[in-house]
Design a protein around this motif. Structure first.
Motif, PDB file in Angstrom:
ATOM      1  N   PRO B  54       0.846  -1.359   0.036  1.00  0.00           N
ATOM      2  CA  PRO B  54      -0.069   0.052   0.103  1.00  0.00           C
ATOM      3  C   PRO B  54       0.806   1.299   0.122  1.00  0.00           C
ATOM      4  CG  PRO B  54      -1.026  -1.717   1.386  1.00  0.00           C
ATOM      5  CD  PRO B  54       0.479  -2.237   1.063  1.00  0.00           C
ATOM      6  N   ILE B  57       6.792   0.320  -1.083  1.00  0.00           N
ATOM      7  CA  ILE B  57       8.006   0.230  -0.554  1.00  0.00           C
ATOM      8  C   ILE B  57       8.764  -0.010  -1.826  1.00  0.00           C
ATOM      9  CG2 ILE B  57       9.744  -0.820   0.620  1.00  0.00           C
ATOM     10  CD1 ILE B  57       7.969  -0.508   3.038  1.00  0.00           C
ATOM     11  N   CYS B  92       1.754  -6.587   9.239  1.00  0.00           N
ATOM     12  CA  CYS B  92       0.914  -6.286   7.859  1.00  0.00           C
ATOM     13  C   CYS B  92       0.586  -7.555   7.282  1.00  0.00           C
ATOM     14  CB  CYS B  92       2.106  -5.743   6.656  1.00  0.00           C
ATOM     15  SG  CYS B  92       1.822  -4.143   6.103  1.00  0.00           S
ATOM     16  N   GLN B  94       0.761  -9.489   5.053  1.00  0.00           N
ATOM     17  CA  GLN B  94       1.741  -9.611   3.953  1.00  0.00           C
ATOM     18  C   GLN B  94       1.231 -10.661   2.909  1.00  0.00           C
ATOM     19  OE1 GLN B  94       3.637 -10.560   6.938  1.00  0.00           O
ATOM     20  NE2 GLN B  94       4.675  -8.415   7.316  1.00  0.00           N
ATOM     21  N   GLN B  97      -0.676  -8.739   0.616  1.00  0.00           N
ATOM     22  CA  GLN B  97      -0.053  -7.711  -0.065  1.00  0.00           C
ATOM     23  C   GLN B  97       1.158  -8.162  -0.624  1.00  0.00           C
ATOM     24  OE1 GLN B  97      -0.243  -4.754   3.124  1.00  0.00           O
ATOM     25  NE2 GLN B  97      -2.164  -4.706   3.486  1.00  0.00           N
ATOM     26  N   CYS B  98       2.187  -7.282  -0.262  1.00  0.00           N
ATOM     27  CA  CYS B  98       3.541  -7.626  -0.922  1.00  0.00           C
ATOM     28  C   CYS B  98       3.608  -9.014  -1.284  1.00  0.00           C
ATOM     29  CB  CYS B  98       4.545  -7.112  -0.217  1.00  0.00           C
ATOM     30  SG  CYS B  98       4.771  -7.611   1.689  1.00  0.00           S
ATOM     31  N   ILE B 113       9.195 -11.091   2.747  1.00  0.00           N
ATOM     32  CA  ILE B 113       9.738  -9.451   2.542  1.00  0.00           C
ATOM     33  C   ILE B 113       9.338  -8.872   3.847  1.00  0.00           C
ATOM     34  CG2 ILE B 113       8.618  -7.322   1.273  1.00  0.00           C
ATOM     35  CD1 ILE B 113       7.738  -9.125  -0.940  1.00  0.00           C
ATOM     36  N   GLY B 114       8.230  -9.243   4.533  1.00  0.00           N
ATOM     37  CA  GLY B 114       7.894  -8.733   5.834  1.00  0.00           C
ATOM     38  C   GLY B 114       8.851  -9.229   6.980  1.00  0.00           C
ATOM     39  N   GLU B 117      11.918  -6.936   6.240  1.00  0.00           N
ATOM     40  CA  GLU B 117      11.603  -5.288   6.420  1.00  0.00           C
ATOM     41  C   GLU B 117      11.713  -5.380   8.316  1.00  0.00           C
ATOM     42  OE1 GLU B 117       7.664  -3.871   4.877  1.00  0.00           O
ATOM     43  OE2 GLU B 117       7.836  -2.294   6.642  1.00  0.00           O
TER      44      GLU B 117
HETATM   45  S1  SF4 Z   1       5.084  -5.665   4.852  1.00  0.00           S
HETATM   46 FE1  SF4 Z   1       4.813  -5.621   2.782  1.00  0.00          FE
HETATM   47  S2  SF4 Z   1       2.818  -4.517   2.629  1.00  0.00           S
HETATM   48 FE2  SF4 Z   1       3.601  -4.121   4.562  1.00  0.00          FE
HETATM   49  S3  SF4 Z   1       4.702  -2.164   4.258  1.00  0.00           S
HETATM   50 FE3  SF4 Z   1       6.163  -3.856   4.268  1.00  0.00          FE
HETATM   51  S4  SF4 Z   1       6.399  -4.265   1.982  1.00  0.00           S
HETATM   52 FE4  SF4 Z   1       4.373  -3.029   2.381  1.00  0.00          FE
END
Ligand code: SF4
Ligand SMILES: Cc1cc2nc3c(=O)[nH]c(=O)nc-3n(C[C@H](O)[C@H](O)[C@H](O)COP(=O)(O)OP(=O)(O)OC[C@H]3O[C@@H](n4cnc5c(N)ncnc54)[C@H](O)[C@@H]3O)c2cc1C
Ligand SMILES: Cc1cc2nc3c(=O)[nH]c(=O)nc-3n(C[C@H](O)[C@H](O)[C@H](O)COP(=O)(O)OP(=O)(O)OC[C@H]3O[C@@H](n4cnc5c(N)ncnc54)[C@H](O)[C@@H]3O)c2cc1C
Ligand code: SF4
Ligand code: FES
Lengths: 284, 463
Positions: B54, B57, B92, B94, B97-98, B113-114, B117
């Motif tokens: 959303p 990133i 998130c 995830q 989403q991503c 990805i989550g 991050e």
């Molecule tokens: S976890 Fe995925 S959807 Fe959530 S902010 Fe990070 S990259 Fe974006």
């Protein structure tokens, strides 16, 4: 941090404090309450705003020892500070929306039970300043438990005091005094009862016999006090209301007191563990 | 081949051990694990993952830096688009989403990805990396109402642009749902939430707690008497719903908000704190969202046997997949296609059970969801001491009711456009108060968009 600028004991178990809280002092109105936290690990405790002074920036609270947290509050000294002090919360009393002219033509009766005298005081004081006529009944267990007598006397027309044991004023309950006044033919446009839940319940039953419009202020359990949790919910008529945002004042004839009293005891056994020491009850 | 490396599993606390404590369930990656996992990214030409985040990133870019061990650079890339990576990496959804869009997910498992991050954010915190560069002060004051993700994000951006920002928060601790709703075992308060709050403060943002806007002050008084040039409302959707069924006011029926607020904000799970919490022996949680999972798993940790009652099937559970998985590992029982019709009480007014009815799924409705219908005569009782209602929340009407000109829709959400512009000049809004209960990342994104809209508004108006 919110500093206690004045403290005095009204009775050995009831303390009055003026607390430095300029934003709240400016916006507080009769009928509202606040939430206080004594320290970082403390509960959020709801207390009525008993007076406020926007020039000095202070708000007055009156606390009675009933358990661990209220004891902690009463043990705080002048110069100490509360960690948190949030408010004003809840709806102001309905009469603040009336004009001086309207109020000047009205006669009120306040029935205060024990500690309930403290929250009654700002309402009477406000109505007095607006020219209304006001009678007040104060009920307490014994003479030592009568508070705010002098202050109240200065802002009402007639002050009636009764004690359970007859050690001061008339012997008997507030409901007897109430009936006596009404039987005598005294007429009031509006009555307000504030005190322990059980006392408000019986005042409601008595007032009903005379069709006297009655408002009560409910001291339910609360957590946030902002409408977020529903701990304070009460049945009013056929609706469920949150006392902290829809109240704390409600039409007495619509309140389900038995449910409200039962819900107040929800954490009783847990709280009792936290506070083995002797307790002076709220009378319920 | 890169995509032949299996997804690096993340270390977690053993389920048997963790139901006895409130420490974080997931330990996260270490440096080696993170570099290996990041190396799985194919660096797509048309990265679908970015589109489905959303806040967009630059995912492959930051993954590339992680792969090389340039964690600080990775953090810088994330910080361009997100102000709460340690939070979003943890909470998130995830999978929708991503990661749900990651090309690797078609045949294998998507890049984590989550978790990556989160790794970058945790690494930055542990190494004292902060991005606090800001423009010189421009003298304009902006008020932010609410210190949840929307408010934090908005305040952060405005402060960086040189505004003098004050956050007003009703509760005694800042953080919004991150503080009072999401439990410690998913989102540590001291290390993660407090650090995010400290980061905002480090930018010069002032936070005034115990200020209930609409009561202590009003939007009018902030603008007219205190000189705030604009106001951002990020007050969330905190008002709990109840079912309206008989017995709902019995002792032992609580909203998930009350239960979680007692446990999280008031730390009732810690005996050193004074706020009480009641769990009994058996707890039934009604609902199937993240909030329901959090309440159920909290009750489990407080020693109860826990059943989740949900009226649709597992496929429709709105909670994050990871949370449902964790809840099951922890021994929480799920009763699907089941809906309460009445709470049963004992002669003292305490809960003793829950009468439920079996449901079946009907035809899909306009929203495409198959709506559940009760099966006549299928009533049965579940024995329980506590019922936690987790049926969703809506915005608190206090601010709308005390601010002339601020319109709401029929769900009592504030009316605002994509940039947070409300029906009242100078007042902006975003997050759950506009959308209804949604997600951290959406609230954060809304806060950031509103910050840029506020910037244009003030610059246009005051030149
Ligand atoms: S976890 Fe995925 S959807 Fe959530 S902010 Fe990070 S990259 Fe974006
Ligand atoms: C709107 C509102 C205004 C109030 N105003 C005042 C005030 O001005 N002064 C004051 O002293 N108190 C007031 N109260 C009550 C006060 O909040 C409680 O006495 C206090 O929370 C008790 O905390 P404790 O830890 O000392 O007692 P606990 O250990 O929690 O409880 C001790 C006993 O008191 C009962 N109790 C707990 N909470 C309440 C409650 N909310 N009301 C009545 N009984 C309760 C318990 O069931 C138990 O029997 C008010 C409450 C509300 C909701
Ligand atoms: C238990 C739970 C679990 C969740 N799990 C997830 C998850 O796993 N993943 C995910 O993405 N999302 C999750 N969510 C949703 C997510 O937390 C919210 O969408 C997000 O926090 C919304 O952010 P916000 O800033 O709009 O509001 P909030 O976080 O609600 O913050 C609003 C703040 O404003 C304050 N406020 C309200 N009224 C006033 C006022 N009048 N004056 C001053 N201050 C005020 C409140 O006290 C609060 O601190 C969860 C929510 C809950 C309740
Ligand atoms: S979709 Fe997956 S593989 Fe492609 S760039 Fe994004 S994370 Fe890497
Ligand atoms: S005290 Fe939480 S909603 Fe009233």
């Amino acid at each position: 941090m919110y500093k206690i600028v004045r403290k005095k004991f009204l009775t050995p178990a009831i303390a009055l404090m003026d607390v430095d809280a300029p934003r709240m002092a400016k916006s507080a109105k009769p009928g509202q309450f606040l939430i206080v936290r004594v320290h970082e690990k403390g509960e959020r405790i709801p207390l009525t705003i008993c007076d406020y002074n926007s020039e000095k920036g202070t708000v007055t609270i009156v606390t009675q020892v009933v358990g661990a947290s209220s004891r902690r509050i009463c043990n705080m000294e002048e110069g100490d500070s509360f960690t948190d002090f949030a408010g004003p919360l809840g709806q102001p009393s309905e009469f603040i929306h009336m004009s001086r002219e309207e109020l000047g033509a009205k006669r009120f009766l306040f029935v205060a039970g024990g500690l309930g005298t403290a929250p009654v005081y700002p309402q009477v004081k406000y109505l007095h300043s607006m020219g209304a006529k006001i009678d007040v009944i104060i009920g307490a267990k014994t003479k030592d438990m009568v508070i705010f007598e002098e202050e109240m006397g200065a802002v009402c027309d007639n002050l009636y005091i009764c004690t359970d044991d007859g050690s001061y004023g008339r012997k008997g309950l507030v409901t007897q005094m109430l009936k006596e006044l009404l039987d005598k033919g005294e007429e009031y446009d509006q009555a307000v009862a504030i005190g322990p839940m059980i006392m408000m319940k019986f005042v409601t039953l008595s007032a009903k016999e005379y069709n006297l419009p009655l408002i009560v202020s409910l001291n339910t359990l609360m957590v946030d006090g902002t409408g977020m949790c529903g701990a304070c919910r009460v049945s009013v008529g056929d609706q469920v209301k949150f006392a902290c945002v829809d109240g704390p004042e409600f039409d007495a004839y619509k309140v389900d007191f038995d449910e409200a009293m039962r819900r107040q005891g929800m954490y009783k056994s847990i709280e009792a563990e936290a506070d083995h020491k002797c307790k002076i009850g709220l009378g319920n | 081949m890169k995509n032949k490396i299996p997804r690096v599993p993340v270390r977690e606390q053993d389920p048997v051990a963790r139901i006895g404590n409130f420490q974080e369930v997931c330990y996260g990656y270490n440096e080696q694990e993170a570099m290996l996992e990041a190396s799985r990214c194919l660096d797509c030409k048309n990265p679908k993952c970015i589109v489905n985040c959303p806040v967009n990133i630059q995912i492959p870019q930051f993954l590339h830096e992680v792969e090389k061990g340039n964690f600080e650079e990775a953090a810088r890339i994330i910080a361009m688009d997100s102000s709460l990576p340690a939070v979003c990496g943890r909470v998130c959804p995830q999978e929708s989403q991503c990661e749900g869009a990651c090309i690797l997910g078609v045949k294998n498992e998507p890049v984590a990805i989550g978790k990556l991050e989160r790794f970058v954010a945790d690494w930055s915190r542990e190494h004292g990396v902060r991005f606090t560069s800001k423009e010189p002060s421009n003298g304009f004051k902006v008020a932010v109402i609410g210190s949840g993700p929307a408010g934090i994000a908005c305040a952060t951006d405005l402060a960086k642009m040189g505004y003098d920002v004050t956050i007003f928060e009703a509760l005694h601790e800042p953080g919004g749902v991150l503080q009072y709703g999401i439990p410690e075992f998913r989102l540590p308060k001291e290390s993660v939430v407090k650090t995010e709050i400290d980061n905002v403060k480090a930018l010069g943002v002032k936070i005034e707690t115990n200020v209930v806007v609409g009561r202590t002050v009003t939007i009018d008084s902030l603008m007219d008497d205190e000189g705030f040039a604009a106001v951002f409302v990020g007050s969330g959707a905190g008002l709990p719903k109840f079912m309206g069924i008989p017995g709902e006011n019995l002792n032992g029926v609580v909203s998930a908000n009350e239960f979680l607020t007692r446990s999280n904000l008031m730390r009732a799970y810690d005996p050193d704190y004074e706020t009480p919490i009641y769990v009994g022996k058996r707890v039934a949680v009604v609902g199937g969202g993240n909030v329901a999972m959090d309440a159920a798993r909290t009750a489990k940790r407080l020693g109860a046997e826990v059943t989740v009652v949900y009226r649709r099937t597992e496929k429709e559970l709105p909670a994050r997949v990871e949370e449902v998985h964790h809840a099951k590992e922890e021994g929480i029982v799920f009763r699907m296609l089941t809906n309460p019709v009445m709470v049963l009480g004992d002669d003292k007014g305490w809960v003793r059970g829950l009468t439920c009815i079996k449901m079946e799924l009907g035809e899909p409705d306009d929203s495409g969801r198959r709506s559940p219908k009760p099966l006549k005569g299928s009533d049965f009782d579940i024995e329980t001491d506590v019922v936690i209602m987790s049926l969703g929340t809506s915005p608190n009407p206090l601010i709308a009711n005390t601010t002339p000109g601020l319109e709401t829709n029929r769900w009592s959400c504030l009316v605002a456009d994509d940039y947070g512009v409300t029906t009242r000049e100078g007042v902006f809004a975003g997050g759950d108060v506009v959308t209804g209960a949604a997600t951290v990342i959406l609230a954060m994104g809304a806060g950031r968009k509103a910050a840029s809209a506020i910037d244009s508004y003030i610059k246009n108006k005051k030149g």
